[in-house]
Design a protein around this motif. Structure first.
Motif, PDB file in Angstrom:
ATOM      1  N   GLN A 194      22.061 -12.660  27.994  1.00  0.00           N
ATOM      2  CA  GLN A 194      23.252 -12.557  27.146  1.00  0.00           C
ATOM      3  C   GLN A 194      23.812 -11.133  27.192  1.00  0.00           C
ATOM      4  O   GLN A 194      25.022 -10.925  27.137  1.00  0.00           O
ATOM      5  CB  GLN A 194      22.884 -12.924  25.710  1.00  0.00           C
ATOM      6  N   PHE A 195      22.894 -10.153  27.325  1.00  0.00           N
ATOM      7  CA  PHE A 195      23.325  -8.754  27.293  1.00  0.00           C
ATOM      8  C   PHE A 195      23.242  -8.048  28.648  1.00  0.00           C
ATOM      9  O   PHE A 195      23.974  -7.093  28.891  1.00  0.00           O
ATOM     10  CB  PHE A 195      22.474  -7.982  26.275  1.00  0.00           C
TER      11      PHE A 195
ATOM     12  N   ALA B 192      11.259 -10.347  28.507  1.00  0.00           N
ATOM     13  CA  ALA B 192      11.530 -11.238  27.377  1.00  0.00           C
ATOM     14  C   ALA B 192      10.258 -11.504  26.576  1.00  0.00           C
ATOM     15  O   ALA B 192      10.277 -11.494  25.337  1.00  0.00           O
ATOM     16  CB  ALA B 192      12.142 -12.547  27.875  1.00  0.00           C
TER      17      ALA B 192
ATOM     18  N   PRO C 233      26.451  -5.281  21.853  1.00  0.00           N
ATOM     19  CA  PRO C 233      25.961  -5.799  20.569  1.00  0.00           C
ATOM     20  C   PRO C 233      26.732  -5.182  19.417  1.00  0.00           C
ATOM     21  O   PRO C 233      26.973  -3.971  19.400  1.00  0.00           O
ATOM     22  CB  PRO C 233      24.491  -5.370  20.552  1.00  0.00           C
TER      23      PRO C 233
ATOM     24  N   ARG D 251      17.828  -6.121  18.695  1.00  0.00           N
ATOM     25  CA  ARG D 251      17.260  -6.935  19.770  1.00  0.00           C
ATOM     26  C   ARG D 251      17.375  -6.209  21.114  1.00  0.00           C
ATOM     27  O   ARG D 251      16.414  -6.181  21.895  1.00  0.00           O
ATOM     28  CB  ARG D 251      17.962  -8.292  19.831  1.00  0.00           C
TER      29      ARG D 251
ATOM     30  N   ARG E 138      21.437  -7.085  13.945  1.00  0.00           N
ATOM     31  CA  ARG E 138      20.330  -7.813  14.573  1.00  0.00           C
ATOM     32  C   ARG E 138      20.428  -7.771  16.092  1.00  0.00           C
ATOM     33  O   ARG E 138      19.418  -7.687  16.792  1.00  0.00           O
ATOM     34  CB  ARG E 138      20.307  -9.262  14.075  1.00  0.00           C
ATOM     35  N   SER E 139      21.656  -7.850  16.605  1.00  0.00           N
ATOM     36  CA  SER E 139      21.846  -7.801  18.058  1.00  0.00           C
ATOM     37  C   SER E 139      21.510  -6.415  18.611  1.00  0.00           C
ATOM     38  O   SER E 139      20.883  -6.289  19.664  1.00  0.00           O
ATOM     39  CB  SER E 139      23.290  -8.162  18.416  1.00  0.00           C
TER      40      SER E 139
ATOM     41  N   VAL F 131      11.733 -12.087  22.773  1.00  0.00           N
ATOM     42  CA  VAL F 131      13.066 -12.683  22.699  1.00  0.00           C
ATOM     43  C   VAL F 131      13.137 -13.792  23.743  1.00  0.00           C
ATOM     44  O   VAL F 131      12.351 -13.829  24.697  1.00  0.00           O
ATOM     45  CB  VAL F 131      14.186 -11.649  22.963  1.00  0.00           C
TER      46      VAL F 131
ATOM     47  N   SER G 117      18.459 -14.544  25.751  1.00  0.00           N
ATOM     48  CA  SER G 117      18.929 -13.344  25.049  1.00  0.00           C
ATOM     49  C   SER G 117      19.031 -12.161  25.995  1.00  0.00           C
ATOM     50  O   SER G 117      19.934 -11.322  25.876  1.00  0.00           O
ATOM     51  CB  SER G 117      17.990 -13.002  23.891  1.00  0.00           C
TER      52      SER G 117
END
Length: 209
Positions: A61-62, A49, A15, A23, A19-20, A54, A58
């Protein structure tokens, strides 16, 4: 207060934007809460989640899977633990370096009592004894980092005997502290006192500083 960092080890994508980062931190906080509630086996990315509020996309994504999330949490805990020790070593005067080892044990006990998820995960043993480092077990990583802090702070001779003694001390303290928290959710004080006495006596007899 500095912005919390996220270890890049288990992350699929690092990130960058604020914001990322926030999160990902929410995901790790949610992970910590959930492992205390349902254990590692009960943890799912869907539950995480929902708790972190989230989208499931998301999460992926990470992180590739729940193991990676727990690994990131364990690394965050290790960084927080070592930073707290470094700060304490820098701000306090210890009569002897093994008094600093006492402080390290106190810090580990404090993590059990105050950090969500830590009593369940410790530094990742419940998932994998090599969660922090694929080549060494988790306690060996902690012992190595503790040795580095002690050598730097107290100008100790950096020798194999010291590192071996600290690895034995970390293993013994870890086992006894786990016993204390199995006997009492707040940590059985009689066991914790004996753990510290045992480690101090061992270091006093086996390491010349």
């Amino acid at each position: 207060m500095s912005t919390p960092t996220v270890s890049t080890g288990p992350l699929r994508r690092v990130p960058v934007q604020g914001r990322s980062v926030a999160r990902v931190q929410r995901m790790l906080d949610a992970c910590a809460e959930l492992v205390d509630e349902v254990g590692y086996e009960g943890l799912t990315t869907t539950l995480l989640a929902e708790r972190a509020e989230v989208a499931i996309g998301s999460v992926y994504q990470f992180f590739p899977d729940k193991r990676a999330i727990v690994q990131a949490l364990a690394l965050r805990n290790m960084d927080a633990y070592l930073q707290s020790l470094s700060d304490r070593f820098a701000s306090e005067t210890f009569t002897h370096w093994w008094d600093a080892v006492d402080a390290a044990i106190d810090g580990y006990i404090h993590m059990h009592r105050s950090v969500p998820g830590f009593r369940t995960l410790h530094f990742g043993d419940v998932v994998d004894l090599h969660l922090l480092d694929s080549d060494r077990d988790n306690n060996a990583v902690i012992a190595e980092r503790l040795a580095e802090l002690l050598v730097e702070q107290f100008q100790l001779i950096d020798r194999a005997r010291l590192r071996f003694a600290l690895q034995i001390s970390v293993e013994a303290a870890d086992a006894l502290i786990k016993l204390a928290f199995r006997r009492d959710p707040a940590g059985d004080e009689s066991v914790l006192v004996e753990a510290k006495a045992l480690i101090r006596e061992y270091l006093h007899r086996h390491v010349d500083a």
